[in-house]
Write a protein that holds these residues in place. Sequence first.
Motif: not given
Length: 294
Positions: A22, A81, A85
């Motif tokens: 990230v 992801a 995040t």
Amino acid sequence: MTEILRYTAFSADPEGGNPAGVVLDASGLDEAGMLAVAAGLGYSETAFLTAPPAGLGAPEGRGFTVRYFSPKAEVPFCGHATVATAVALAERIGPGELVFATPAGTVPVSVTATGTDGDGTDGGGGLRATLTSVEPYVEEVGADDLAEALAALGWPEADLDPELAPRIAYAGARHLVLGAATRARLADLAYDFARLEALMRRLDLTTLQLVYRAGRDVFHVRDPFPVGGVVEDPATGAAAAAFGAYARELRLVPADAVLTLHQGEDMGRPGVLTVELRAGDPRVRVGGAGARIV
């Protein structure tokens, strides 16, 4: 210097789930720079955040543009992801609503604190993020393409579950869904990397979603990901969203349903993905825990 954070998604244990990179401020990186960071990190995907586009409609300070890169290429959407995040952001700006502008479309994400004190604040638990997919679709897969996929996997057609018809499903990225007749078939994954990659590039697939149905609303899944440069993705939110659309399209579950997907067990990184379907809403919600990897 670019700060690269490491989070796992779909597990509260840093040793479980799917690790993602990230980068909360990627304003100084061009596309080549993002790809270089993702390749150097080596995770299946890394998310890169920049300022939101005008008119995104996010709460103040809670909207972002997000791009996703595997070690080999950019992908249009990545669920794990996204969850990673969202958890990283919530640790810094608090739980609540987020809006991500992704190459696949606008993706709202809601982050809540587990073990809360009843008012939404963290009472000592972790964080859980739930994304809402773009509008999905499901389409047929050609007989020749199916035969090639099975040949690359080394699966005889008899090893397919006849109740889980092969389909291509999309909820931000395209996935070929194949049902395994037994848990043992799913556990025994050894495929021809180059052959499967070639087929997936031709069909514009991000992963294969290999599925074993363990119960009415419980599934075990695995996701080969050769087009991303990795053998297997440990927990795949985009494929989970696509599978939700698939399950609804094939009427495997009621219009209102909550599915539990277990992934990563065969890799030693167990994770749990929750897939929610709502009658009257074509979009799919995928949620799970997340944790920072020290």
